[in-house]
Design an enzyme around this catalytic site. Structure first.
Site, PDB file in Angstrom:
ATOM      1  N   ASP A  82       7.436   1.542   5.667  1.00 13.24           N
ATOM      2  CA  ASP A  82       7.798   2.131   4.370  1.00 13.24           C
ATOM      3  C   ASP A  82       9.281   2.470   4.249  1.00 13.24           C
ATOM      4  O   ASP A  82       9.667   3.441   3.589  1.00 13.24           O
ATOM      5  CB  ASP A  82       6.951   3.393   4.092  1.00 13.24           C
ATOM      6  CG  ASP A  82       5.470   3.095   4.158  1.00 13.24           C
ATOM      7  OD1 ASP A  82       5.070   2.001   3.752  1.00 13.24           O
ATOM      8  OD2 ASP A  82       4.708   3.970   4.619  1.00 13.24           O
ATOM      9  N   LYS A 119      11.444  -2.076   2.568  1.00 13.63           N
ATOM     10  CA  LYS A 119      11.618  -3.511   2.835  1.00 13.63           C
ATOM     11  C   LYS A 119      11.400  -4.354   1.583  1.00 13.63           C
ATOM     12  O   LYS A 119      12.174  -5.258   1.281  1.00 13.63           O
ATOM     13  CB  LYS A 119      10.626  -3.962   3.928  1.00 13.63           C
ATOM     14  CG  LYS A 119      10.822  -3.258   5.258  1.00 13.63           C
ATOM     15  CD  LYS A 119       9.731  -3.633   6.259  1.00 13.63           C
ATOM     16  CE  LYS A 119       8.345  -3.141   5.924  1.00 13.63           C
ATOM     17  NZ  LYS A 119       8.159  -1.694   5.976  1.00 13.63           N
ATOM     18  N   GLY A 133       2.253  -2.170   2.181  1.00 15.52           N
ATOM     19  CA  GLY A 133       2.372  -1.847   0.754  1.00 15.52           C
ATOM     20  C   GLY A 133       3.844  -1.876   0.436  1.00 15.52           C
ATOM     21  O   GLY A 133       4.592  -1.000   0.870  1.00 15.52           O
ATOM     22  N   HIS A 134       4.295  -2.922  -0.226  1.00 20.47           N
ATOM     23  CA  HIS A 134       5.722  -3.091  -0.507  1.00 20.47           C
ATOM     24  C   HIS A 134       5.954  -2.907  -2.000  1.00 20.47           C
ATOM     25  O   HIS A 134       5.370  -3.609  -2.820  1.00 20.47           O
ATOM     26  CB  HIS A 134       6.205  -4.461  -0.034  1.00 20.47           C
ATOM     27  CG  HIS A 134       6.106  -4.628   1.461  1.00 20.47           C
ATOM     28  ND1 HIS A 134       6.498  -5.757   2.122  1.00 20.47           N
ATOM     29  CD2 HIS A 134       5.673  -3.762   2.420  1.00 20.47           C
ATOM     30  CE1 HIS A 134       6.305  -5.590   3.423  1.00 20.47           C
ATOM     31  NE2 HIS A 134       5.790  -4.390   3.631  1.00 20.47           N
ATOM     32  N   GLN A 179       5.173  -3.365   8.179  1.00 18.68           N
ATOM     33  CA  GLN A 179       5.143  -2.202   9.084  1.00 18.68           C
ATOM     34  C   GLN A 179       6.567  -1.960   9.610  1.00 18.68           C
ATOM     35  O   GLN A 179       7.507  -2.243   8.902  1.00 18.68           O
ATOM     36  CB  GLN A 179       4.133  -2.412  10.230  1.00 18.68           C
ATOM     37  CG  GLN A 179       2.676  -2.405   9.778  1.00 18.68           C
ATOM     38  CD  GLN A 179       2.221  -3.705   9.147  1.00 18.68           C
ATOM     39  OE1 GLN A 179       2.339  -4.759   9.718  1.00 18.68           O
ATOM     40  NE2 GLN A 179       1.666  -3.637   7.938  1.00 18.68           N
TER      41      GLN A 179
HETATM   42  P1  GDP Z   1       8.105  -0.885   2.304  1.00 18.60           P
HETATM   43  O1  GDP Z   1       6.712  -0.805   2.782  1.00 18.60           O
HETATM   44  O2  GDP Z   1       9.102  -0.886   3.423  1.00 18.60           O
HETATM   45  O3  GDP Z   1       8.353  -2.018   1.339  1.00 18.60           O
HETATM   46  O4  GDP Z   1       8.373   0.472   1.494  1.00 18.60           O
HETATM   47  P2  GDP Z   1       7.368   1.151   0.419  1.00 18.60           P
HETATM   48  O5  GDP Z   1       7.443   0.387  -0.828  1.00 18.60           O
HETATM   49  O6  GDP Z   1       6.033   1.392   1.021  1.00 18.60           O
HETATM   50  O7  GDP Z   1       8.031   2.580   0.290  1.00 18.60           O
HETATM   51  C1  GDP Z   1       9.327   2.755  -0.152  1.00 18.60           C
HETATM   52  C2  GDP Z   1       9.284   3.631  -1.410  1.00 18.60           C
HETATM   53  O8  GDP Z   1      10.588   4.077  -1.714  1.00 18.60           O
HETATM   54  C3  GDP Z   1       8.827   2.890  -2.659  1.00 18.60           C
HETATM   55  O9  GDP Z   1       8.191   3.791  -3.505  1.00 18.60           O
HETATM   56  C4  GDP Z   1      10.131   2.385  -3.264  1.00 18.60           C
HETATM   57  O10 GDP Z   1      10.041   2.184  -4.668  1.00 18.60           O
HETATM   58  C5  GDP Z   1      11.034   3.555  -2.964  1.00 18.60           C
HETATM   59  N1  GDP Z   1      12.453   3.230  -2.745  1.00 18.60           N
HETATM   60  C6  GDP Z   1      13.010   2.137  -2.141  1.00 18.60           C
HETATM   61  N2  GDP Z   1      14.342   2.294  -2.043  1.00 18.60           N
HETATM   62  C7  GDP Z   1      14.643   3.502  -2.575  1.00 18.60           C
HETATM   63  C8  GDP Z   1      15.858   4.252  -2.722  1.00 18.60           C
HETATM   64  O11 GDP Z   1      16.940   3.843  -2.324  1.00 18.60           O
HETATM   65  N3  GDP Z   1      15.745   5.480  -3.297  1.00 18.60           N
HETATM   66  C9  GDP Z   1      14.562   5.998  -3.727  1.00 18.60           C
HETATM   67  N4  GDP Z   1      14.569   7.200  -4.285  1.00 18.60           N
HETATM   68  N5  GDP Z   1      13.409   5.325  -3.611  1.00 18.60           N
HETATM   69  C10 GDP Z   1      13.448   4.100  -3.019  1.00 18.60           C
HETATM   70  P1  IMO Z   2       4.528  -1.330   5.290  1.00 17.84           P
HETATM   71  O1  IMO Z   2       4.654  -2.820   5.449  1.00 17.84           O
HETATM   72  C1  IMO Z   2       3.426   2.463   7.134  1.00 17.84           C
HETATM   73  C2  IMO Z   2       0.111   2.403  10.005  1.00 17.84           C
HETATM   74  C3  IMO Z   2      -1.186   3.103   9.618  1.00 17.84           C
HETATM   75  C4  IMO Z   2      -1.639   3.564  10.994  1.00 17.84           C
HETATM   76  C5  IMO Z   2      -1.251   2.397  11.891  1.00 17.84           C
HETATM   77  C6  IMO Z   2      -2.376   1.402  12.165  1.00 17.84           C
HETATM   78  O2  IMO Z   2       4.184  -0.892   3.918  1.00 17.84           O
HETATM   79  O3  IMO Z   2       5.700  -0.634   5.871  1.00 17.84           O
HETATM   80  P2  IMO Z   2      -3.513  -0.507  10.705  1.00 17.84           P
HETATM   81  O4  IMO Z   2      -4.272  -0.448   9.415  1.00 17.84           O
HETATM   82  O5  IMO Z   2      -2.311  -1.394  10.646  1.00 17.84           O
HETATM   83  O6  IMO Z   2      -4.389  -0.821  11.875  1.00 17.84           O
HETATM   84  O7  IMO Z   2      -2.991   1.013  10.949  1.00 17.84           O
HETATM   85  O8  IMO Z   2      -0.189   1.728  11.212  1.00 17.84           O
HETATM   86  N1  IMO Z   2       0.581   1.382   9.035  1.00 17.84           N
HETATM   87  C7  IMO Z   2       1.632   1.555   8.230  1.00 17.84           C
HETATM   88  N2  IMO Z   2       2.436   2.632   8.026  1.00 17.84           N
HETATM   89  N3  IMO Z   2       3.681   1.317   6.477  1.00 17.84           N
HETATM   90  C8  IMO Z   2       2.915   0.223   6.685  1.00 17.84           C
HETATM   91  O9  IMO Z   2       3.205  -0.983   6.168  1.00 17.84           O
HETATM   92  C9  IMO Z   2       1.802   0.328   7.566  1.00 17.84           C
HETATM   93  N4  IMO Z   2       0.847  -0.536   7.974  1.00 17.84           N
HETATM   94  C10 IMO Z   2       0.121   0.124   8.884  1.00 17.84           C
HETATM   95  O10 IMO Z   2      -0.929   4.181   8.760  1.00 17.84           O
HETATM   96  O11 IMO Z   2      -0.900   4.676  11.396  1.00 17.84           O
HETATM   97 MG    MG Z   3       4.992   0.361   2.540  1.00 15.93          MG
END
Ligand code: GDP
Ligand code: IMO
Ligand code: MG
Length: 432
Positions: free
Chosen positions: A13, A16, A40-41, A226
């Site tokens: 998270d 990416k 979850g991107h 991840q």
């Molecule tokens: P990922 O799994 O690495 O793609 O990241 P996620 O999407 O799960 O979580 C990142 C969260 O931060 C999302 O809600 C994005 O919309 C938000 N986000 C990404 N870059 C920024 C930033 O520079 N500032 C803020 N405030 N939010 C951001």
């Molecule tokens: P993105 O790509 C954050 C965590 C789960 C748990 C562990 C194992 O959005 O960054 P799993 O279902 O993979 O067997 O769970 O890994 N986890 C993540 N945490 N971002 C993710 O993906 C994750 N995918 C799995 O919360 O701790």
């Molecule tokens: Mg994510």
């Protein structure tokens, strides 16, 4: 032309998806190489939010090819839902943009059920998985019982017989160990057949497809899921995911040579978050933790669970830098730190009285680590509208320079908001 790998450096998270979506403007192909719909991107484009779990984050850009490589575990139900959703949202034929590896393994209903049953059995000691069947699907793959996307192209009788073998084992475990109802073969088979009818044209042999792109001088962007500390080998085992999340695996799990890679970018969130169980030395259980959680909107994109928050952990990030051989970083969510008088960063751990600068392998040791924190002056200004690096508050620039010095790599991109536009590109790796 440049081939770039982008991976998460923390516990996932990091942002990416946002950076991949942005960089896809200069890439031709985006490749997911591991994980599944545990990811979850999030992308925000002109104020509209999109959450992707399986389809690569390049999909919002017409004309770009999105590849699901052999190292990904694919839940066809989720894939079809995503295709349908993005078809509606974009008005485009999403499937025609996709290439699905015939070697990618399938997540079946029995994998999901096993994942959930095991977590329940673990009780307090649960990993906190996403419950999407990721671990059990990789188990089937490694045990060489798994079903692959390519099996959908086999005669029906062959597919049914493989499915039957796998479900017989899974049902024994579900019934005898976990006291759960079995999974019905007929239902799973019918679902697979229906999905196969839709995705069949996109199923291809990915290494040859990538080679064609390479020969045509296309730019490939590899999208990690991840993060480094969730890596099966080097992460906080057993509180990890079941795949290799490191940059090196982008090559192995999509079928491209390591010598074809030009740049490895690590996405670094300006602080640290973690979702699920496991040790987290920098975790903050106070008003600052709350600030990061609220200002950062730190709720899981996949499961809706609150993310644990803490200061930036440079011990962990130095480890991630060496594990991935990072050339550079993309720093995200810097805007979330606005309004904090002082910002702390963890530069070492104190383990049972001794100061250490390495990331321990033992989770008992990691759980016993206390962060050694360095204080830096914060800034008050809202920086979410700043697009010129020079206009950032001096203390924000000092914070970035400190991270760069600690990691020995430059922050090529700095993100100050969720929107695609809220990003400063100091140097574009895809333009060489
Ligand atoms: P990922 O799994 O690495 O793609 O990241 P996620 O999407 O799960 O979580 C990142 C969260 O931060 C999302 O809600 C994005 O919309 C938000 N986000 C990404 N870059 C920024 C930033 O520079 N500032 C803020 N405030 N939010 C951001
Ligand atoms: P993105 O790509 C954050 C965590 C789960 C748990 C562990 C194992 O959005 O960054 P799993 O279902 O993979 O067997 O769970 O890994 N986890 C993540 N945490 N971002 C993710 O993906 C994750 N995918 C799995 O919360 O701790
Ligand atoms: Mg994510």
């Amino acid at each position: 032309m440049a081939n770039v790998i982008l991976i998460g450096t923390q516990w996932g998270d990091e942002g990416k998806g946002k950076i991949v979506d942005l960089l896809t403007e200069w890439a031709d192909v985006v490749v997911r190489f591991q994980g599944g719909n545990n990811a979850g991107h999030t992308l925000v484009i002109e104020g509209r939010r999109y959450a992707l779990h399986l389809i690569p984050s390049g999909i919002m850009r017409p004309g770009k090819t999105c590849v699901i490589g052999s190292g990904v575990v694919v839940d066809l139900k989720i894939l079809l839902e995503e295709i349908e959703l993005f078809q509606q949202q974009s008005g485009r034929n999403v499937l025609s943009q996709l290439i699905l590896s015939d070697e990618a393994h399938l997540i079946l209903e029995s994998h999901r059920r096993l994942d959930q049953a095991r977590e329940l059995k673990r009780g307090e000691a649960k990993i906190g998985t996403t419950g999407r069947g990721i671990g059990p699907a990789y188990e089937s793959k490694m045990a060489r019982w798994g079903l692959r996307l390519g099996d959908l192209l086999e005669p029906e009788a062959v597919l049914k017989s493989r499915l039957k073998d796998l479900l017989e084992q899974h049902n024994q475990i579900l019934e005898k160990i976990y006291g759960e109802a079995p999974v019905a073969l007929a239902e799973v088979f019918t679902e697979l057949q229906a999905a196969a009818a839709i995705v069949r044209p996109a199923i291809k042999k990915v290494p040859y497809e990538l080679d064609k792109f390479r020969q045509n001088k296309a730019s490939l962007l590899f999208e990690g899921a991840q993060g480094t500390l969730l890596d099966i080998d080097h992460g906080t085992y057993p509180f990890v995911t079941s795949s290799s999340t490191l940059a090196a695996n982008a090559c192995a799990s999509s079928g491209i040579g390591v010598t074809d890679i030009d740049e490895v970018i690590g996405v670094v969130k300006a602080y640290t978050t973690r979702v699920g169980s496991g040790p987290f030395p920098v975790e903050l259980d106070d008003a600052i933790g709350k600030h990061l959680s609220v200002r950062g909107g730190e709720v899981g994109t996949t499961t809706g669970r609150p993310r644990r928050c803490g200061w930036l952990d440079l011990v962990a990030l130095r480890y991630a830098t060496l594990l991935n051989g990072l050339n550079s970083i993309a720093l995200t969510k810097l805007d979330v730190l606005s309004g904090l008088k002082t910002i702390k960063v963890c530069t070492a751990y104190r383990l049972r009285g001794e100061v250490i600068d390495f990331f321990p392998s033992s989770i008992a040791d990691l759980a016993a680590c206390e962060p050694v924190l360095t204080e830096m002056a914060g800034w008050d200004e809202d920086i979410s509208g700043i697009l010129d690096y020079d206009k950032l508050p001096e203390n924000a620039k000092k914070y970035i320079a400190y991270i760069e010095a600690q990691l020995g790599v430059k922050a090529l991109l700095v993100s100050v908001g969720p929107d695609r536009e809220q990003t400063m590109i100091r140097h574009n790796p895809l333009l060489g």
